[in-house]
Design a protein around this motif. Structure first.
Motif, PDB file in Angstrom:
ATOM      1  N   ASP A  86      -0.302 -10.086  -0.008  1.00 30.21           N
ATOM      2  CA  ASP A  86      -1.519 -10.835   0.303  1.00 30.21           C
ATOM      3  C   ASP A  86      -2.624  -9.887   0.745  1.00 30.21           C
ATOM      4  OD1 ASP A  86      -0.424 -13.602   0.135  1.00 30.21           O
ATOM      5  OD2 ASP A  86       0.895 -12.800   1.688  1.00 30.21           O
ATOM      6  N   LEU A  87      -2.197  -8.789   1.338  1.00 32.58           N
ATOM      7  CA  LEU A  87      -3.146  -7.859   1.943  1.00 32.58           C
ATOM      8  C   LEU A  87      -2.593  -6.446   1.766  1.00 32.58           C
ATOM      9  CD1 LEU A  87      -5.500  -7.177   3.927  1.00 32.58           C
ATOM     10  CD2 LEU A  87      -3.940  -7.697   5.791  1.00 32.58           C
ATOM     11  N   THR A  88      -3.470  -5.537   1.379  1.00 29.45           N
ATOM     12  CA  THR A  88      -3.066  -4.131   1.302  1.00 29.45           C
ATOM     13  C   THR A  88      -3.806  -3.366   2.393  1.00 29.45           C
ATOM     14  OG1 THR A  88      -2.677  -4.285  -1.068  1.00 29.45           O
ATOM     15  CG2 THR A  88      -3.002  -2.077  -0.167  1.00 29.45           C
ATOM     16  N   ILE A  89      -3.057  -2.639   3.181  1.00 32.20           N
ATOM     17  CA  ILE A  89      -3.645  -1.803   4.227  1.00 32.20           C
ATOM     18  C   ILE A  89      -3.494  -0.350   3.779  1.00 32.20           C
ATOM     19  CG2 ILE A  89      -3.445  -1.017   6.622  1.00 32.20           C
ATOM     20  CD1 ILE A  89      -4.290  -3.854   6.604  1.00 32.20           C
ATOM     21  N   ILE A  90      -4.593   0.362   3.749  1.00 27.03           N
ATOM     22  CA  ILE A  90      -4.538   1.774   3.384  1.00 27.03           C
ATOM     23  C   ILE A  90      -4.921   2.589   4.622  1.00 27.03           C
ATOM     24  CG2 ILE A  90      -5.375   3.556   1.813  1.00 27.03           C
ATOM     25  CD1 ILE A  90      -6.207   1.003   0.027  1.00 27.03           C
ATOM     26  N   ALA A  91      -3.991   3.426   5.066  1.00 21.74           N
ATOM     27  CA  ALA A  91      -4.241   4.243   6.254  1.00 21.74           C
ATOM     28  C   ALA A  91      -4.929   5.534   5.830  1.00 21.74           C
ATOM     29  CB  ALA A  91      -2.926   4.548   6.949  1.00 21.74           C
ATOM     30  N   HIS A  92      -5.984   5.860   6.546  1.00 15.60           N
ATOM     31  CA  HIS A  92      -6.708   7.110   6.304  1.00 15.60           C
ATOM     32  C   HIS A  92      -6.735   7.888   7.610  1.00 15.60           C
ATOM     33  CE1 HIS A  92      -8.948   5.726   2.529  1.00 15.60           C
ATOM     34  NE2 HIS A  92      -8.543   4.570   3.021  1.00 15.60           N
ATOM     35  N   GLN A  93      -6.962   9.200   7.527  1.00 14.62           N
ATOM     36  CA  GLN A  93      -7.268   9.961   8.734  1.00 14.62           C
ATOM     37  C   GLN A  93      -8.696   9.650   9.126  1.00 14.62           C
ATOM     38  OE1 GLN A  93      -6.200  13.875   7.263  1.00 14.62           O
ATOM     39  NE2 GLN A  93      -4.669  14.093   8.854  1.00 14.62           N
ATOM     40  N   TRP A  94      -9.120   8.892  10.120  1.00 13.29           N
ATOM     41  CA  TRP A  94      -8.326   8.154  11.049  1.00 13.29           C
ATOM     42  C   TRP A  94      -8.928   6.798  11.167  1.00 13.29           C
ATOM     43  CZ3 TRP A  94      -9.474  13.377  11.727  1.00 13.29           C
ATOM     44  CH2 TRP A  94      -8.375  14.245  11.697  1.00 13.29           C
ATOM     45  N   VAL A 143       2.493 -11.148   3.409  1.00 14.04           N
ATOM     46  CA  VAL A 143       3.101  -9.907   2.953  1.00 14.04           C
ATOM     47  C   VAL A 143       2.012  -8.836   2.962  1.00 14.04           C
ATOM     48  CG1 VAL A 143       4.202  -8.706   1.038  1.00 14.04           C
ATOM     49  CG2 VAL A 143       4.784 -11.094   1.515  1.00 14.04           C
ATOM     50  N   VAL A 144       2.231  -7.803   3.740  1.00 15.56           N
ATOM     51  CA  VAL A 144       1.243  -6.730   3.848  1.00 15.56           C
ATOM     52  C   VAL A 144       1.841  -5.457   3.254  1.00 15.56           C
ATOM     53  CG1 VAL A 144      -0.114  -5.329   5.440  1.00 15.56           C
ATOM     54  CG2 VAL A 144       0.233  -7.754   5.911  1.00 15.56           C
ATOM     55  N   GLN A 145       1.132  -4.917   2.281  1.00 16.03           N
ATOM     56  CA  GLN A 145       1.564  -3.665   1.664  1.00 16.03           C
ATOM     57  C   GLN A 145       0.873  -2.516   2.377  1.00 16.03           C
ATOM     58  OE1 GLN A 145       0.111  -2.662  -2.300  1.00 16.03           O
ATOM     59  NE2 GLN A 145       2.185  -2.021  -2.868  1.00 16.03           N
ATOM     60  N   LEU A 146       1.638  -1.471   2.663  1.00 18.48           N
ATOM     61  CA  LEU A 146       1.100  -0.349   3.434  1.00 18.48           C
ATOM     62  C   LEU A 146       1.041   0.907   2.571  1.00 18.48           C
ATOM     63  CD1 LEU A 146       3.225  -1.021   6.630  1.00 18.48           C
ATOM     64  CD2 LEU A 146       0.804  -1.529   6.348  1.00 18.48           C
ATOM     65  N   MET A 193       5.950  -0.055  11.150  1.00 21.18           N
ATOM     66  CA  MET A 193       6.393   0.473   9.852  1.00 21.18           C
ATOM     67  C   MET A 193       5.653   1.742   9.480  1.00 21.18           C
ATOM     68  SD  MET A 193       8.388   0.074   7.222  1.00 21.18           S
ATOM     69  CE  MET A 193       9.002  -1.600   7.047  1.00 21.18           C
ATOM     70  N   ASP A 194       6.410   2.754   9.084  1.00 19.93           N
ATOM     71  CA  ASP A 194       5.805   4.003   8.629  1.00 19.93           C
ATOM     72  C   ASP A 194       5.005   3.775   7.349  1.00 19.93           C
ATOM     73  OD1 ASP A 194       6.490   5.691  10.613  1.00 19.93           O
ATOM     74  OD2 ASP A 194       7.974   6.827   9.483  1.00 19.93           O
ATOM     75  N   ILE A 195       3.952   4.548   7.213  1.00 17.97           N
ATOM     76  CA  ILE A 195       3.135   4.501   6.001  1.00 17.97           C
ATOM     77  C   ILE A 195       3.237   5.884   5.366  1.00 17.97           C
ATOM     78  CG2 ILE A 195       0.868   4.017   5.073  1.00 17.97           C
ATOM     79  CD1 ILE A 195       0.226   2.484   7.592  1.00 17.97           C
ATOM     80  N   PRO A 247       5.041   3.051  -1.222  1.00 18.80           N
ATOM     81  CA  PRO A 247       4.524   1.808  -0.632  1.00 18.80           C
ATOM     82  C   PRO A 247       5.601   1.095   0.189  1.00 18.80           C
ATOM     83  CG  PRO A 247       4.064   1.914  -2.995  1.00 18.80           C
ATOM     84  CD  PRO A 247       5.003   3.035  -2.689  1.00 18.80           C
ATOM     85  N   ASN A 248       5.249   0.701   1.391  1.00 19.02           N
ATOM     86  CA  ASN A 248       6.128  -0.108   2.229  1.00 19.02           C
ATOM     87  C   ASN A 248       5.517  -1.490   2.406  1.00 19.02           C
ATOM     88  OD1 ASN A 248       8.310   1.531   2.782  1.00 19.02           O
ATOM     89  ND2 ASN A 248       7.349   2.488   4.565  1.00 19.02           N
ATOM     90  N   CYS A 249       6.374  -2.462   2.693  1.00 14.18           N
ATOM     91  CA  CYS A 249       5.886  -3.828   2.902  1.00 14.18           C
ATOM     92  C   CYS A 249       6.398  -4.375   4.229  1.00 14.18           C
ATOM     93  CB  CYS A 249       6.390  -4.742   1.789  1.00 14.18           C
ATOM     94  SG  CYS A 249       5.297  -4.763   0.382  1.00 14.18           S
ATOM     95  N   ILE A 250       5.574  -5.124   4.901  1.00 14.76           N
ATOM     96  CA  ILE A 250       6.049  -5.870   6.063  1.00 14.76           C
ATOM     97  C   ILE A 250       5.451  -7.269   6.035  1.00 14.76           C
ATOM     98  CG2 ILE A 250       6.451  -3.966   7.672  1.00 14.76           C
ATOM     99  CD1 ILE A 250       3.701  -4.565   8.872  1.00 14.76           C
ATOM    100  N   TRP A 251       6.015  -8.136   6.888  1.00 13.14           N
ATOM    101  CA  TRP A 251       5.386  -9.432   7.115  1.00 13.14           C
ATOM    102  C   TRP A 251       4.552  -9.332   8.372  1.00 13.14           C
ATOM    103  CZ3 TRP A 251      10.837 -11.260   6.062  1.00 13.14           C
ATOM    104  CH2 TRP A 251      10.951 -11.805   4.783  1.00 13.14           C
ATOM    105  N   VAL A 252       3.406  -9.944   8.342  1.00 12.87           N
ATOM    106  CA  VAL A 252       2.591 -10.050   9.549  1.00 12.87           C
ATOM    107  C   VAL A 252       2.251 -11.523   9.729  1.00 12.87           C
ATOM    108  CG1 VAL A 252       0.351  -9.506  10.583  1.00 12.87           C
ATOM    109  CG2 VAL A 252       1.639  -7.718   9.425  1.00 12.87           C
ATOM    110  N   GLU A 253       2.504 -12.027  10.927  1.00 14.95           N
ATOM    111  CA  GLU A 253       2.271 -13.447  11.167  1.00 14.95           C
ATOM    112  C   GLU A 253       1.841 -13.655  12.611  1.00 14.95           C
ATOM    113  OE1 GLU A 253       5.717 -15.840  10.449  1.00 14.95           O
ATOM    114  OE2 GLU A 253       4.636 -17.708  10.755  1.00 14.95           O
ATOM    115  N   ALA A 254       0.798 -14.467  12.804  1.00 12.01           N
ATOM    116  CA  ALA A 254       0.371 -14.825  14.165  1.00 12.01           C
ATOM    117  C   ALA A 254       0.549 -16.326  14.342  1.00 12.01           C
ATOM    118  CB  ALA A 254      -1.094 -14.438  14.370  1.00 12.01           C
ATOM    119  N   ASP A 255       1.231 -16.724  15.405  1.00 14.20           N
ATOM    120  CA  ASP A 255       1.442 -18.150  15.664  1.00 14.20           C
ATOM    121  C   ASP A 255       0.231 -18.769  16.352  1.00 14.20           C
ATOM    122  OD1 ASP A 255       3.976 -17.903  14.643  1.00 14.20           O
ATOM    123  OD2 ASP A 255       4.855 -17.407  16.593  1.00 14.20           O
TER     124      ASP A 255
END
Ligand code: CUA
Length: 293
Positions: free
Chosen positions: A85-93, A119-122, A140-142, A147-155
């Protein structure tokens, strides 16, 4: 996950109490009474030895089963890779966010709809980082090229702090992010706002010229102006963000001017060079960039 932690804590606390009580009791019960001869020696007590091997083994087995069952619920199956659903790309910084359904882009402030398991792709643009929003999901390590995936959910709706949790260079400590969990309607409105082009009213014209003159578009995208650069954060809706430089200073007009004049003084080693803008140029540029919340 919190339930697993609490259960483990209770089990460990009970074991601690039993062991501590036994130690204190035995120290007191078998204290020296002034005898001079050696006490009677005994060797081996099979039933006790079996018991203190079997009981801890059973406890560890129970903890293992509980942990394994929770682990399988914290990370989506990666084979086949789930649709993110969402892709997060980590950059310095800093953090880049790309929304699959809408095409919206954001930086350092990641909005999600409340009550949905996303589903968040890292991905990493450079070195190993680590995505960690403690209240919302696992850490989760990036890893570059993996590519790694995690679930992110806020109640509950609200703002949740996050940080990079893997040392990734000089400004690792200032690689913060906020996850803003919103009701679906608010979230959709926010996404639509991110897709709008930057405002180009009369107060923004001079700043826009400074943006073009210093070729800021080499690193930064702005909707309606240039949209290909990803070396630095998308600046279209910088005005709507709470911080500058992934948390290093709060986002105000004066702080943005300071940042534009000398980012290296605020976030040393960050990839944005100091362009030696005049006060006037920095002020105009800040007006242009803050104009679209
Ligand atoms: Cu990115 Cu530490």
């Amino acid at each position: 996950m919190a339930g697993l932690f609490e259960t483990t804590l209770v089990i460990c606390a009970v074991i601690f109490l039993i062991v501590a009580t036994a130690v204190v009791y035995n120290v007191w019960r078998f204290r020296s009474c002034g005898e001079t001869s050696e006490p009677r020696q005994s060797h081996g007590y099979k039933k006790l030895e079996i018991a203190w091997t079997a009981i801890p083994a059973a406890i560890v087995l129970v903890l293992l089963i509980m942990t394994a069952s929770v682990m399988s619920k914290t990370v989506p199956d990666s084979d086949p890779p789930p649709k993110a659903d969402l892709t997060i790309i980590a950059h310095q910084w800093w953090w880049e966010a790309r929304y699959a359904a809408s095409g919206a882009r954001a930086a350092n402030e990641i909005h999600i709809p409340v009550g949905k398991r996303w589903v968040v792709q890292l991905l990493s643009a450079d070195v190993i980082h680590d995505f960690w929003a403690p209240s919302l999901g696992p850490k989760m390590d990036i890893v570059p090229g993996h590519p790694n995936c995690i679930w992110v959910e806020a109640d509950q709706p609200g703002e949740y702090m996050g940080a990079c949790a893997e040392f990734c260079g000089a400004q690792h400590a200032w690689m913060r992010f906020t996850v803003v969990a919103q009701p679906e309607a608010d979230f959709n409105a926010w996404q639509q706002r991110q897709l709008q082009p930057i405002a180009t009213n009369s107060t923004a014209v001079a700043g826009r010229r400074v943006f073009e003159q210093f070729v800021c578009a080499n690193c930064h995208s702005i909707n309606g102006l240039s949209t290909n650069a990803t070396a630095g954060p998308d600046l279209t809706h910088l005005g709507g963000r709470q911080t500058i430089g992934a948390g290093v200073i709060s986002n105000s007009f004066d702080n943005l001017v300071r940042w534009l004049k000398d980012p290296q003084a605020i976030k040393p080693s960050c990839l944005m060079p100091s362009f030696n803008l005049t006060d006037q140029q920095a002020g105009q540029l800040a007006l242009f960039l803050e104009g679209s919340p």
